[in-house]
Design a protein around this motif. Structure first.
Motif, PDB file in Angstrom:
ATOM      1  N   GLU A  78    -102.434 -50.433   3.777  1.00  9.81           N
ATOM      2  CA  GLU A  78    -101.774 -49.211   4.247  1.00  9.81           C
ATOM      3  C   GLU A  78    -100.433 -48.973   3.568  1.00  9.81           C
ATOM      4  N   GLY A  79     -99.763 -50.037   3.106  1.00  7.64           N
ATOM      5  CA  GLY A  79     -98.470 -49.856   2.466  1.00  7.64           C
ATOM      6  C   GLY A  79     -97.630 -51.106   2.429  1.00  7.64           C
ATOM      7  N   LEU A  80     -96.394 -50.935   1.963  1.00  7.87           N
ATOM      8  CA  LEU A  80     -95.416 -52.007   1.854  1.00  7.87           C
ATOM      9  C   LEU A  80     -94.375 -51.804   2.946  1.00  7.87           C
ATOM     10  N   TYR A  81     -94.052 -52.878   3.673  1.00  6.22           N
ATOM     11  CA  TYR A  81     -93.143 -52.776   4.806  1.00  6.22           C
ATOM     12  C   TYR A  81     -92.015 -53.792   4.688  1.00  6.22           C
ATOM     13  N   ASP A  82     -90.851 -53.382   5.147  1.00  5.72           N
ATOM     14  CA  ASP A  82     -89.694 -54.266   5.232  1.00  5.72           C
ATOM     15  C   ASP A  82     -89.360 -54.436   6.708  1.00  5.72           C
ATOM     16  N   ASN A  87     -87.704 -48.448  11.048  1.00  2.48           N
ATOM     17  CA  ASN A  87     -88.933 -47.657  10.913  1.00  2.48           C
ATOM     18  C   ASN A  87     -90.136 -48.521  10.561  1.00  2.48           C
ATOM     19  N   ASP A  88     -89.947 -49.463   9.647  1.00  2.00           N
ATOM     20  CA  ASP A  88     -91.068 -50.329   9.276  1.00  2.00           C
ATOM     21  C   ASP A  88     -91.450 -51.260  10.421  1.00  2.00           C
ATOM     22  N   ARG A  89     -90.468 -51.762  11.173  1.00  2.00           N
ATOM     23  CA  ARG A  89     -90.786 -52.602  12.341  1.00  2.00           C
ATOM     24  C   ARG A  89     -91.585 -51.804  13.363  1.00  2.00           C
ATOM     25  N   LEU A  90     -91.213 -50.550  13.538  1.00  2.00           N
ATOM     26  CA  LEU A  90     -91.938 -49.679  14.460  1.00  2.00           C
ATOM     27  C   LEU A  90     -93.377 -49.501  14.001  1.00  2.00           C
ATOM     28  N   LEU A  91     -93.572 -49.221  12.723  1.00  3.71           N
ATOM     29  CA  LEU A  91     -94.934 -49.061  12.187  1.00  3.71           C
ATOM     30  C   LEU A  91     -95.734 -50.348  12.304  1.00  3.71           C
ATOM     31  N   LEU A  92     -95.132 -51.473  11.989  1.00  5.29           N
ATOM     32  CA  LEU A  92     -95.839 -52.758  12.073  1.00  5.29           C
ATOM     33  C   LEU A  92     -96.181 -53.109  13.504  1.00  5.29           C
ATOM     34  N   GLY A  93     -95.331 -52.751  14.452  1.00  8.07           N
ATOM     35  CA  GLY A  93     -95.619 -52.975  15.858  1.00  8.07           C
ATOM     36  C   GLY A  93     -96.786 -52.144  16.337  1.00  8.07           C
ATOM     37  N   ARG A  94     -96.875 -50.926  15.837  1.00 12.36           N
ATOM     38  CA  ARG A  94     -97.998 -50.063  16.204  1.00 12.36           C
ATOM     39  C   ARG A  94     -99.286 -50.558  15.581  1.00 12.36           C
ATOM     40  N   GLU A  95     -99.209 -51.090  14.356  1.00 16.63           N
ATOM     41  CA  GLU A  95    -100.400 -51.621  13.705  1.00 16.63           C
ATOM     42  C   GLU A  95    -101.006 -52.743  14.541  1.00 16.63           C
ATOM     43  N   ALA A  96    -100.144 -53.564  15.150  1.00 16.31           N
ATOM     44  CA  ALA A  96    -100.643 -54.681  15.956  1.00 16.31           C
ATOM     45  C   ALA A  96    -101.361 -54.187  17.188  1.00 16.31           C
TER      46      ALA A  96
END
Length: 98
Positions: A78-82, A87-96
């Motif tokens: 899906e992409g590269l996250y920091d 914002n990236d923590r929010l996206l990674l939390g939703r992915e989980a």
């Protein structure tokens, strides 16, 4: 290696496949990943469906915390996250939570 990384800098962790996500006790691959990230030995965690690395939310968020502290990036299809950015923590939390 196709992306330019030398073989000595690549660590493939496929241990723990088929083990329950209820505990990390028998998941030596995940334990090794967390340890290496915590020691600052990892610059990028690359995986397919990386949110499944931990298999449960508390382990996943613990890994994200360590990645944020050590400035370790996460890459999946899906992409590269920091994880050190909100914002990236929010996206990674939703992915989980998928």
């Amino acid at each position: 290696m196709a992306l330019g990384w030398i073989e000595e800098r690549i660590m493939v962790i496929d241990q723990g496949l088929g083990y329950s996500g209820a505990s990390t006790v028998d998941r030596l691959g995940f334990q090794r990943l967390v340890a290496e990230v915590g020691l600052g030995q990892v610059g990028l965690v690359l995986g397919l469906e990386v949110s499944r690395l931990a298999r449960n939310s508390s382990d996943w968020h613990h890994l994200l915390e360590i990645c944020a502290l050590t400035h370790t990036l996460i890459l999946d299809e899906e992409g590269l996250y920091d994880p050190s950015t909100f914002n990236d923590r929010l996206l990674l939390g939703r992915e989980a939570g998928r």
